[in-house]
Design a protein around this motif. Structure first.
Motif, PDB file in Angstrom:
ATOM      1  N   ILE A  21       0.842  -1.195   0.000  1.00  0.00           N
ATOM      2  CA  ILE A  21       0.000   0.000   0.000  1.00  0.00           C
ATOM      3  C   ILE A  21       0.875   1.242   0.000  1.00  0.00           C
ATOM      4  O   ILE A  21       2.072   1.172   0.315  1.00  0.00           O
ATOM      5  CB  ILE A  21      -0.941   0.029   1.223  1.00  0.00           C
ATOM      6  N   PRO A  22       0.320   2.406  -0.344  1.00  0.00           N
ATOM      7  CA  PRO A  22       1.110   3.634  -0.247  1.00  0.00           C
ATOM      8  C   PRO A  22       1.630   3.853   1.174  1.00  0.00           C
ATOM      9  O   PRO A  22       0.862   3.740   2.151  1.00  0.00           O
ATOM     10  CB  PRO A  22       0.114   4.724  -0.650  1.00  0.00           C
ATOM     11  N   ALA A  23       2.907   4.146   1.293  1.00  0.00           N
ATOM     12  CA  ALA A  23       3.516   4.310   2.616  1.00  0.00           C
ATOM     13  C   ALA A  23       2.817   5.384   3.443  1.00  0.00           C
ATOM     14  O   ALA A  23       2.677   5.253   4.665  1.00  0.00           O
ATOM     15  CB  ALA A  23       4.999   4.643   2.456  1.00  0.00           C
ATOM     16  N   ALA A  24       2.349   6.433   2.795  1.00  0.00           N
ATOM     17  CA  ALA A  24       1.715   7.535   3.512  1.00  0.00           C
ATOM     18  C   ALA A  24       0.399   7.128   4.162  1.00  0.00           C
ATOM     19  O   ALA A  24      -0.094   7.827   5.056  1.00  0.00           O
ATOM     20  CB  ALA A  24       1.483   8.714   2.566  1.00  0.00           C
ATOM     21  N   VAL A  36      -4.086   2.621   8.014  1.00  0.00           N
ATOM     22  CA  VAL A  36      -4.526   1.238   7.857  1.00  0.00           C
ATOM     23  C   VAL A  36      -4.207   0.441   9.116  1.00  0.00           C
ATOM     24  O   VAL A  36      -5.033  -0.360   9.578  1.00  0.00           O
ATOM     25  CB  VAL A  36      -3.858   0.598   6.627  1.00  0.00           C
ATOM     26  N   ARG A  37      -3.043   0.646   9.659  1.00  0.00           N
ATOM     27  CA  ARG A  37      -2.647  -0.094  10.859  1.00  0.00           C
ATOM     28  C   ARG A  37      -3.635   0.153  11.998  1.00  0.00           C
ATOM     29  O   ARG A  37      -4.023  -0.766  12.725  1.00  0.00           O
ATOM     30  CB  ARG A  37      -1.230   0.324  11.268  1.00  0.00           C
ATOM     31  N   ALA A  71     -11.969   7.363   9.344  1.00  0.00           N
ATOM     32  CA  ALA A  71     -12.097   8.769   8.944  1.00  0.00           C
ATOM     33  C   ALA A  71     -10.924   9.169   8.050  1.00  0.00           C
ATOM     34  O   ALA A  71     -11.111   9.753   6.981  1.00  0.00           O
ATOM     35  CB  ALA A  71     -12.167   9.658  10.174  1.00  0.00           C
ATOM     36  N   ARG A  72      -9.710   8.846   8.480  1.00  0.00           N
ATOM     37  CA  ARG A  72      -8.520   9.168   7.687  1.00  0.00           C
ATOM     38  C   ARG A  72      -8.541   8.445   6.347  1.00  0.00           C
ATOM     39  O   ARG A  72      -8.096   8.987   5.328  1.00  0.00           O
ATOM     40  CB  ARG A  72      -7.269   8.792   8.476  1.00  0.00           C
ATOM     41  N   LEU A  73      -9.082   7.243   6.332  1.00  0.00           N
ATOM     42  CA  LEU A  73      -9.150   6.455   5.102  1.00  0.00           C
ATOM     43  C   LEU A  73     -10.329   6.843   4.219  1.00  0.00           C
ATOM     44  O   LEU A  73     -10.495   6.268   3.148  1.00  0.00           O
ATOM     45  CB  LEU A  73      -9.209   4.968   5.443  1.00  0.00           C
ATOM     46  N   THR A  74     -11.161   7.768   4.673  1.00  0.00           N
ATOM     47  CA  THR A  74     -12.278   8.391   3.938  1.00  0.00           C
ATOM     48  C   THR A  74     -13.498   7.497   3.759  1.00  0.00           C
ATOM     49  O   THR A  74     -14.458   7.908   3.120  1.00  0.00           O
ATOM     50  CB  THR A  74     -11.868   8.920   2.539  1.00  0.00           C
ATOM     51  N   PHE A  75     -13.503   6.295   4.328  1.00  0.00           N
ATOM     52  CA  PHE A  75     -14.660   5.423   4.118  1.00  0.00           C
ATOM     53  C   PHE A  75     -15.906   6.025   4.771  1.00  0.00           C
ATOM     54  O   PHE A  75     -16.952   6.150   4.125  1.00  0.00           O
ATOM     55  CB  PHE A  75     -14.395   4.015   4.664  1.00  0.00           C
ATOM     56  N   ASP A  76     -15.811   6.393   6.045  1.00  0.00           N
ATOM     57  CA  ASP A  76     -16.945   7.030   6.715  1.00  0.00           C
ATOM     58  C   ASP A  76     -17.254   8.385   6.086  1.00  0.00           C
ATOM     59  O   ASP A  76     -18.412   8.769   5.951  1.00  0.00           O
ATOM     60  CB  ASP A  76     -16.656   7.217   8.203  1.00  0.00           C
ATOM     61  N   ALA A  77     -16.215   9.095   5.713  1.00  0.00           N
ATOM     62  CA  ALA A  77     -16.379  10.462   5.217  1.00  0.00           C
ATOM     63  C   ALA A  77     -17.111  10.528   3.888  1.00  0.00           C
ATOM     64  O   ALA A  77     -17.658  11.570   3.526  1.00  0.00           O
ATOM     65  CB  ALA A  77     -15.010  11.137   5.095  1.00  0.00           C
ATOM     66  N   CYS A 137     -15.659  -0.513   3.491  1.00  0.00           N
ATOM     67  CA  CYS A 137     -14.487  -1.311   3.126  1.00  0.00           C
ATOM     68  C   CYS A 137     -14.184  -2.251   4.281  1.00  0.00           C
ATOM     69  O   CYS A 137     -14.046  -1.809   5.426  1.00  0.00           O
ATOM     70  CB  CYS A 137     -13.280  -0.414   2.849  1.00  0.00           C
ATOM     71  N   GLU A 138     -14.099  -3.554   3.982  1.00  0.00           N
ATOM     72  CA  GLU A 138     -13.762  -4.525   5.010  1.00  0.00           C
ATOM     73  C   GLU A 138     -12.296  -4.363   5.404  1.00  0.00           C
ATOM     74  O   GLU A 138     -11.428  -4.155   4.554  1.00  0.00           O
ATOM     75  CB  GLU A 138     -14.015  -5.941   4.486  1.00  0.00           C
ATOM     76  N   ARG A 139     -12.036  -4.473   6.708  1.00  0.00           N
ATOM     77  CA  ARG A 139     -10.671  -4.255   7.199  1.00  0.00           C
ATOM     78  C   ARG A 139      -9.694  -5.253   6.589  1.00  0.00           C
ATOM     79  O   ARG A 139      -9.985  -6.439   6.458  1.00  0.00           O
ATOM     80  CB  ARG A 139     -10.631  -4.359   8.731  1.00  0.00           C
ATOM     81  N   PHE A 140      -8.529  -4.749   6.206  1.00  0.00           N
ATOM     82  CA  PHE A 140      -7.477  -5.587   5.642  1.00  0.00           C
ATOM     83  C   PHE A 140      -6.150  -5.210   6.274  1.00  0.00           C
ATOM     84  O   PHE A 140      -6.007  -4.151   6.891  1.00  0.00           O
ATOM     85  CB  PHE A 140      -7.410  -5.441   4.116  1.00  0.00           C
ATOM     86  N   ALA A 141      -5.163  -6.077   6.114  1.00  0.00           N
ATOM     87  CA  ALA A 141      -3.809  -5.825   6.604  1.00  0.00           C
ATOM     88  C   ALA A 141      -2.883  -5.581   5.422  1.00  0.00           C
ATOM     89  O   ALA A 141      -3.257  -5.776   4.263  1.00  0.00           O
ATOM     90  CB  ALA A 141      -3.319  -7.019   7.418  1.00  0.00           C
ATOM     91  N   PHE A 142      -1.674  -5.149   5.708  1.00  0.00           N
ATOM     92  CA  PHE A 142      -0.680  -4.972   4.650  1.00  0.00           C
ATOM     93  C   PHE A 142       0.645  -5.560   5.094  1.00  0.00           C
ATOM     94  O   PHE A 142       0.923  -5.700   6.288  1.00  0.00           O
ATOM     95  CB  PHE A 142      -0.527  -3.491   4.281  1.00  0.00           C
TER      96      PHE A 142
END
Length: 306
Positions: free
Chosen positions: A84-87, A92-93, A98-104, A109-114
């Motif tokens: 994923i993009p480092a930024a 994600v961790r 909110a930061r990932l914009t899903f709620d916004a 989006c189902e939670r995933f790991a990287f």
């Protein structure tokens, strides 16, 4: 130009982004994974294409829900690496919706790991070619593109489509996005490109003409930022409608009030007391274009959309 056999594009309809399958002798990787409600279809497409091979890696250009919504399902199907993009890694961790914009954006989006991170300047070997990782802020501050000098292919995600680019979301929250989008278009203009694989729509060969259209659209948006806000509201309304198939006006008004990015767009266009009227105006325009069907108490997706 036709794409090499090791590069296969699954051109998806809304709600999902395109998926790009890159296969060589040692690894099979999928760039972007579509929206959550299409995840089972994404798995089926990849399974059919791999014909018994394992998916070894997922690569996300950015983490809007239509580009990473299939991650979790693919990770369940295959024990694959996910880059994923480092930024975006901290968000994600912590699964900061909110930061990932899903709620916004009133999306899911189902939670995933990287397992790994990508940043501008990195290089990946996928599909038998070396890909340069390029920064593509504008539509999304963390977004990336992938460019293979040989065979001169650009995976542009939402930074460049054949007719435009994705909504410039940072500008809705008062951050800079137009200047960054211009810089990305300038970077693309310096590349030797035979084929562009966009985040939405068919791959195309005439990057120069697409850049001319994108630059013209960007200048039009910058001349009146309310145009970007209005476009964002329309896009997000239609996206939600295609997901749930019908929405009452009460539900639409609640979405505008409670989803922060949608709310920010509405604030650029009208005072809060006028938002119900704004919703009626925008849905009326969308109905005229055929994007939705107006009913007495709400809206419906056209019967021919899936």
């Amino acid at each position: 130009m036709t794409l090499p056999d090791s590069i296969r594009v699954f051109e998806r309809g809304w709600l999902s982004s395109n998926n790009v399958l890159l296969v060589d002798e040692t690894r099979a990787a999928l760039v972007d994974t579509g929206y959550a409600t299409h995840a089972a279809q994404t798995v089926a497409l990849v399974q059919h294409a791999l014909a018994g091979r394992t998916l070894d890696a997922i690569v996300n250009t950015h983490l809007h829900s239509d580009h990473c919504g299939g991650n979790a399902r693919l990770q369940t199907q295959w024990r694959c690496d996910t880059l994923i993009p480092a930024a975006s890694a901290d968000a994600v961790r912590a699964w900061d919706a909110a930061r990932l914009t899903f709620d916004a954006t009133a999306q899911t989006c189902e939670r995933f790991a990287f397992t790994g991170k990508l940043a501008p300047g990195d290089r990946l070997s996928l599909g038998g070619f070396d890909w340069d990782v390029l920064g593509a802020p504008g539509h999304d501050p963390d977004s990336l593109m992938l460019y293979a000098p040989e065979p001169r292919v650009l995976i542009s995600a939402d930074a460049l489509w054949e007719n435009g680019f994705g909504v410039i979301f940072p500008e809705l929250d008062g951050a800079s996005g137009f200047a960054e989008q211009q810089a990305v278009l300038d970077v693309i203009a310096q590349l030797d490109i035979a084929m562009v694989i966009p985040g939405h729509g068919a791959p195309f060969a005439d990057a120069r003409a697409a850049l001319e259209r994108a630059n013209s659209r960007l200048a039009w948006l910058r001349a009146d930022p309310a145009r970007n806000a209005k476009n964002a509201l329309k896009v997000l309304i239609v996206f939600k409608l295609l997901d749930v198939r019908s929405l009452s006006f009460d539900a639409l008004n609640a979405m505008v009030a409670n989803a922060s990015i949608i709310r920010a767009a509405a604030q650029q266009l009208a005072p809060e007391s006028a938002w119900p009227a704004l919703v009626r105006e925008l849905t009326g325009e969308l109905a005229k274009s055929g994007a939705l069907v107006l009913r007495e108490h709400g809206i419906e997706a056209p019967a021919d959309t899936v």
